[in-house]
Write an enzyme that holds these catalytic residues in place. Structure first.
Site, mmCIF file in Angstrom:
data_model
loop_
_atom_site.group_PDB
_atom_site.id
_atom_site.type_symbol
_atom_site.label_atom_id
_atom_site.label_comp_id
_atom_site.label_asym_id
_atom_site.label_seq_id
_atom_site.Cartn_x
_atom_site.Cartn_y
_atom_site.Cartn_z
ATOM 1 N N THR A 25 0.838 -1.193 0.000
ATOM 2 C CA THR A 25 0.000 0.000 0.000
ATOM 3 C C THR A 25 0.875 1.245 0.000
ATOM 4 O OG1 THR A 25 -0.115 0.002 2.420
ATOM 5 C CG2 THR A 25 -1.882 -1.145 1.243
ATOM 6 N N ASP A 51 -2.415 -2.381 -3.626
ATOM 7 C CA ASP A 51 -3.231 -1.174 -3.737
ATOM 8 C C ASP A 51 -2.578 -0.126 -4.642
ATOM 9 O OD1 ASP A 51 -5.525 0.468 -2.853
ATOM 10 O OD2 ASP A 51 -4.002 1.671 -1.841
ATOM 11 N N GLU A 56 -0.445 3.746 -12.912
ATOM 12 C CA GLU A 56 -1.804 3.911 -12.397
ATOM 13 C C GLU A 56 -2.600 4.820 -13.312
ATOM 14 O OE1 GLU A 56 -1.995 4.820 -8.254
ATOM 15 O OE2 GLU A 56 -0.837 3.053 -7.737
ATOM 16 N N HIS A 80 -5.781 1.999 -5.612
ATOM 17 C CA HIS A 80 -5.120 3.039 -4.813
ATOM 18 C C HIS A 80 -6.108 3.724 -3.861
ATOM 19 C CE1 HIS A 80 -1.393 5.843 -4.910
ATOM 20 N NE2 HIS A 80 -1.864 5.720 -3.693
ATOM 21 N N ILE A 81 -6.899 2.893 -3.190
ATOM 22 C CA ILE A 81 -7.877 3.421 -2.240
ATOM 23 C C ILE A 81 -7.722 2.811 -0.850
ATOM 24 C CG2 ILE A 81 -9.614 3.986 -3.979
ATOM 25 C CD1 ILE A 81 -11.063 1.365 -3.076
#
Length: 114
Positions: A25, A51, A56, A80-81
């Site tokens: 993450t 993540d 991206e 990416h949350i």
């Protein structure tokens, strides 16, 4: 950065215990995604939760997005949350309201970036 790009590759992943899970993450590109997909297919690791990605949003040909069906139960991919939780949103709105009040009271704003 160049120092952290592909910091975790096939060799490091193979050193992990076979029942281990890896979670990223932090930043995309730290784990070599091609190598992670290879290790998951072997199967060496019990799973992964990712993540952040090198690119991206991840490209359609990303090896983690294209794992065969039999390996998909062992991986969680999120866009990416990972930091968006009830607690983080609550804190965000609380601090925002504090800053709005500070602004109208003529006080210094918290975490002000110039």
């Amino acid at each position: 950065t160049n120092r952290t790009k592909n910091m975790i590759t096939y060799d490091q992943l193979k050193m992990m215990k076979s029942d281990a899970m890896i979670i990223n993450t932090s930043r995309g590109g730290i784990i070599n995604e091609k190598d992670l997909a290879k290790v998951l297919r072997e199967p060496h690791l019990s799973g992964a939760a990712i993540d952040v990605f090198t690119s991206e949003p991840p490209e359609k040909n990303n090896p983690l997005l294209n794992l065969p069906d039999e390996f998909r139960d062992n991986i969680i991919l999120t866009p990416h949350i990972g930091g968006i939780t009830v607690q983080s949103w609550s804190e965000l709105f609380s601090r925002s309201w504090i800053n709005i009040q500070r602004f109208f009271d003529g006080e210094e704003l918290e975490n002000r970036q110039i």
